[in-house]
Scaffold this motif. Sequence first.
Motif, PDB file in Angstrom:
ATOM      1  N   HIS A 255      15.920  -5.254 -24.173  1.00 19.52           N
ATOM      2  CA  HIS A 255      16.972  -4.159 -25.031  1.00 19.52           C
ATOM      3  C   HIS A 255      16.976  -2.872 -24.401  1.00 19.52           C
ATOM      4  O   HIS A 255      16.123  -2.307 -23.827  1.00 19.52           O
ATOM      5  CB  HIS A 255      16.360  -4.031 -26.670  1.00 19.52           C
ATOM      6  N   ASN A 256      18.242  -2.316 -24.263  1.00 16.66           N
ATOM      7  CA  ASN A 256      18.581  -0.965 -23.997  1.00 16.66           C
ATOM      8  C   ASN A 256      19.705  -0.151 -24.706  1.00 16.66           C
ATOM      9  O   ASN A 256      20.187  -0.844 -25.695  1.00 16.66           O
ATOM     10  CB  ASN A 256      18.820  -0.740 -22.546  1.00 16.66           C
ATOM     11  N   LYS A 257      19.981   0.796 -24.411  1.00 13.80           N
ATOM     12  CA  LYS A 257      20.771   1.794 -25.068  1.00 13.80           C
ATOM     13  C   LYS A 257      22.142   0.864 -25.699  1.00 13.80           C
ATOM     14  O   LYS A 257      22.939   0.301 -24.905  1.00 13.80           O
ATOM     15  CB  LYS A 257      21.434   2.757 -24.311  1.00 13.80           C
ATOM     16  N   GLY A 258      22.201   0.825 -26.874  1.00 20.30           N
ATOM     17  CA  GLY A 258      23.406   0.306 -27.653  1.00 20.30           C
ATOM     18  C   GLY A 258      23.128  -1.143 -28.296  1.00 20.30           C
ATOM     19  O   GLY A 258      23.451  -1.559 -29.371  1.00 20.30           O
ATOM     20  N   SER A 259      22.019  -1.911 -27.724  1.00 16.96           N
ATOM     21  CA  SER A 259      21.670  -3.287 -27.885  1.00 16.96           C
ATOM     22  C   SER A 259      21.052  -3.221 -29.375  1.00 16.96           C
ATOM     23  O   SER A 259      21.148  -4.206 -30.063  1.00 16.96           O
ATOM     24  CB  SER A 259      21.007  -4.139 -26.859  1.00 16.96           C
ATOM     25  N   VAL A 260      20.255  -2.321 -29.716  1.00 20.77           N
ATOM     26  CA  VAL A 260      19.583  -2.469 -30.930  1.00 20.77           C
ATOM     27  C   VAL A 260      20.525  -2.161 -32.060  1.00 20.77           C
ATOM     28  O   VAL A 260      20.195  -2.774 -33.113  1.00 20.77           O
ATOM     29  CB  VAL A 260      18.335  -1.140 -30.845  1.00 20.77           C
ATOM     30  N   ALA A 261      21.344  -1.042 -31.889  1.00 20.50           N
ATOM     31  CA  ALA A 261      22.353  -0.925 -33.000  1.00 20.50           C
ATOM     32  C   ALA A 261      23.038  -2.230 -33.179  1.00 20.50           C
ATOM     33  O   ALA A 261      23.640  -2.582 -34.427  1.00 20.50           O
ATOM     34  CB  ALA A 261      23.263   0.237 -32.791  1.00 20.50           C
ATOM     35  N   TYR A 262      23.623  -2.890 -32.205  1.00 23.89           N
ATOM     36  CA  TYR A 262      24.114  -4.497 -32.386  1.00 23.89           C
ATOM     37  C   TYR A 262      23.578  -5.331 -33.033  1.00 23.89           C
ATOM     38  O   TYR A 262      23.973  -6.027 -33.843  1.00 23.89           O
ATOM     39  CB  TYR A 262      24.871  -4.632 -30.945  1.00 23.89           C
ATOM     40  N   ALA A 263      22.258  -5.275 -32.668  1.00 24.83           N
ATOM     41  CA  ALA A 263      21.187  -6.109 -33.207  1.00 24.83           C
ATOM     42  C   ALA A 263      21.051  -5.747 -34.993  1.00 24.83           C
ATOM     43  O   ALA A 263      20.988  -6.852 -35.750  1.00 24.83           O
ATOM     44  CB  ALA A 263      19.911  -6.184 -32.925  1.00 24.83           C
ATOM     45  N   LYS A 264      21.259  -4.821 -35.155  1.00 20.47           N
ATOM     46  CA  LYS A 264      21.116  -4.499 -36.495  1.00 20.47           C
ATOM     47  C   LYS A 264      22.405  -4.956 -37.303  1.00 20.47           C
ATOM     48  O   LYS A 264      22.482  -5.413 -38.415  1.00 20.47           O
ATOM     49  CB  LYS A 264      20.915  -2.957 -36.884  1.00 20.47           C
ATOM     50  N   GLU A 265      23.493  -4.522 -36.566  1.00 20.81           N
ATOM     51  CA  GLU A 265      24.870  -5.181 -37.120  1.00 20.81           C
ATOM     52  C   GLU A 265      24.665  -6.605 -37.487  1.00 20.81           C
ATOM     53  O   GLU A 265      25.463  -7.245 -38.236  1.00 20.81           O
ATOM     54  CB  GLU A 265      25.887  -4.824 -36.033  1.00 20.81           C
ATOM     55  N   LEU A 266      23.932  -7.518 -36.534  1.00 22.03           N
ATOM     56  CA  LEU A 266      23.944  -8.824 -36.603  1.00 22.03           C
ATOM     57  C   LEU A 266      23.183  -9.310 -37.819  1.00 22.03           C
ATOM     58  O   LEU A 266      22.919 -10.303 -38.212  1.00 22.03           O
ATOM     59  CB  LEU A 266      23.324  -9.646 -35.309  1.00 22.03           C
ATOM     60  N   GLY A 267      22.383  -8.366 -38.379  1.00 23.48           N
ATOM     61  CA  GLY A 267      21.036  -8.513 -39.309  1.00 23.48           C
ATOM     62  C   GLY A 267      20.042  -9.495 -38.938  1.00 23.48           C
ATOM     63  O   GLY A 267      19.251 -10.114 -39.619  1.00 23.48           O
ATOM     64  N   ILE A 268      19.594  -9.144 -37.587  1.00 19.00           N
ATOM     65  CA  ILE A 268      18.513 -10.089 -37.145  1.00 19.00           C
ATOM     66  C   ILE A 268      17.295  -9.084 -36.863  1.00 19.00           C
ATOM     67  O   ILE A 268      16.246  -9.622 -36.488  1.00 19.00           O
ATOM     68  CB  ILE A 268      18.742 -10.776 -35.840  1.00 19.00           C
ATOM     69  N   LEU A 269      17.165  -7.606 -37.400  1.00 19.24           N
ATOM     70  CA  LEU A 269      16.099  -6.845 -37.105  1.00 19.24           C
ATOM     71  C   LEU A 269      15.196  -7.126 -38.520  1.00 19.24           C
ATOM     72  O   LEU A 269      15.701  -7.481 -39.586  1.00 19.24           O
ATOM     73  CB  LEU A 269      16.581  -5.648 -36.961  1.00 19.24           C
ATOM     74  N   GLY A 270      14.078  -6.594 -38.389  1.00 11.13           N
ATOM     75  CA  GLY A 270      12.986  -6.534 -39.775  1.00 11.13           C
ATOM     76  C   GLY A 270      11.520  -6.594 -39.225  1.00 11.13           C
ATOM     77  O   GLY A 270      11.361  -6.565 -38.144  1.00 11.13           O
ATOM     78  N   PRO A 271      10.851  -6.847 -40.142  1.00 10.72           N
ATOM     79  CA  PRO A 271       9.409  -6.635 -39.864  1.00 10.72           C
ATOM     80  C   PRO A 271       8.963  -7.879 -38.761  1.00 10.72           C
ATOM     81  O   PRO A 271       7.640  -7.695 -38.438  1.00 10.72           O
ATOM     82  CB  PRO A 271       8.821  -6.674 -41.325  1.00 10.72           C
ATOM     83  N   ASN A 272       9.555  -8.765 -38.846  1.00 10.42           N
ATOM     84  CA  ASN A 272       9.182 -10.040 -37.903  1.00 10.42           C
ATOM     85  C   ASN A 272       9.748  -9.844 -36.557  1.00 10.42           C
ATOM     86  O   ASN A 272       9.506 -10.699 -36.051  1.00 10.42           O
ATOM     87  CB  ASN A 272       9.481 -11.346 -38.609  1.00 10.42           C
ATOM     88  N   ALA A 273      10.538  -8.834 -36.236  1.00  9.07           N
ATOM     89  CA  ALA A 273      11.213  -8.655 -35.030  1.00  9.07           C
ATOM     90  C   ALA A 273      10.416  -7.874 -34.390  1.00  9.07           C
ATOM     91  O   ALA A 273       9.741  -6.848 -34.416  1.00  9.07           O
ATOM     92  CB  ALA A 273      12.542  -8.056 -35.248  1.00  9.07           C
ATOM     93  N   LEU A 274      10.278  -8.340 -32.673  1.00  6.04           N
ATOM     94  CA  LEU A 274       9.593  -7.750 -31.702  1.00  6.04           C
ATOM     95  C   LEU A 274      10.728  -7.523 -30.840  1.00  6.04           C
ATOM     96  O   LEU A 274      10.759  -8.579 -30.034  1.00  6.04           O
ATOM     97  CB  LEU A 274       8.396  -8.488 -31.584  1.00  6.04           C
ATOM     98  N   LEU A 275      11.039  -6.313 -30.389  1.00  2.13           N
ATOM     99  CA  LEU A 275      12.042  -6.074 -29.355  1.00  2.13           C
ATOM    100  C   LEU A 275      11.230  -5.467 -28.010  1.00  2.13           C
ATOM    101  O   LEU A 275      10.543  -4.441 -28.196  1.00  2.13           O
ATOM    102  CB  LEU A 275      12.952  -4.958 -29.508  1.00  2.13           C
TER     103      LEU A 275
END
Length: 484
Positions: A255-275
Amino acid sequence: MADIIITHGIVVTMDPQRRVIEDGAVAIEKDRIVAVGTTDEVLAQHRAPTEIDASRKIVMPGLIDGHAHAGHGFIKTMGGGDGQQWYEACEKAYTVASTPEFWHAEARLAALERLRFGVTTGVSLLGGGDTILRTDEPVYGDAHCEGVREVGTRSVVAVGPTRPPHPRIYARFVDGTAVERPVTFEEQFETCRTLIETWHGSQNGRLNIALITPTLRPEHREQLGAVNLEEARRQARMTADLAREAGLVFTQDGHNKGSVAYAKELGILGPNALLSHATDLTDEEIRIVADTGTHIAHNPSAIASILGRCPVPELLEAGANVCLGSDATAPDRSGDMFRHMQQCMHYHRRHFRDPTWLPPGRVLEMCTIDAAKALGMEKDIGSLEAGKKADVVLLDLRRPHLYPLNMPVFRLIYFANGNDVDTVIVDGRIALRDRKATFVDEDAVLDDAQRETEAMLDRTGFRFMLETPKMFWNHVRATDQIEH
């Protein structure tokens, strides 16, 4: 009655009070810790057939590596620093030039390296990143898990589909001949399901499966085109949903600049996510990580941390959880987490030009209790507490670089290295004693690694990548660009 008692050590508990117990002891029954305290206190309540004298030793939780790669143990240093050659070696080896024997031998080598360095738990992506995972058939993941099982460490093996478009060409070997075939997303997804059913939670919980899906960075969104981008989005959601349903860690690499925001948009982040990596995040993305409970694996020794910076202090101050990863063993770094703790401190202190950032105890937390939290395992590992799994490391302080014997926790973090590890207990079993592995023949592991690497080099035709590059000596920069 306990099975093992460790006595007279300097016990660095990493418990909520961060107790450091002089002349401390740890009692172990089966796979669990049953007592932690002073030697007198523990011996007053427990006796054991095996007593380990830890005089002049640190007794600490097993270290945890939050991000590394299976397969890389046989590829490390190939290309001599040429990144393009390195990636070519990974891609060919992992898709069309590796056998189950390759993955089994490499897993044993990597697990033995971790064990010798006091790393009792590690994440291992089954290949060289999010685009060249060996997930065409379960047999390769089976071979890796079997290799780790033999050495006796814990592993979280990350498997998942490759980036679209599909199908992707893989090869299996039949009577020594490579037989290529196209592999679809659906086949890769089914491989993941099979590996989950076979291995997740096996070996008394020592072996677990995580799921990974390719990180969608800005360049990928431009390269894929509308149709493949939509398919990549669908596949990412499917993989993340399966991870949630099965109670698995869901990870992404690079992950780098911009990809975390996109991952949030996809709905794939949360307490089980490790980036992993998470470099050059925006202020908004730092807030996203903290607010979603997403975890970050910081790899301070990785090339990604040269090209960008993971804002670890800023993430921690925002309330996010950050663990340390080795990104081992590619192409210039080992699985020695002591090295990466020291690198982490200097990396961020240099950024701020201030030596007060990231005190040593903070980075030890990042590869013990905080790493356990990132893997959803904080109830079982990451600290020495009664009721937790007995993953214990004894580190020998009677070494020239660690003496005189004072301020032992400072010495542990600032000066120790993996070769100071003397004894390792995993799940209540002594897996390393007097720096020798218990469950495997180290010479056999090394010989198997050499044999399978030679076979891989023959299959790929990449022996030329072992040559010393022309700019290895007498240059200040290994590049064809004009030097100033």
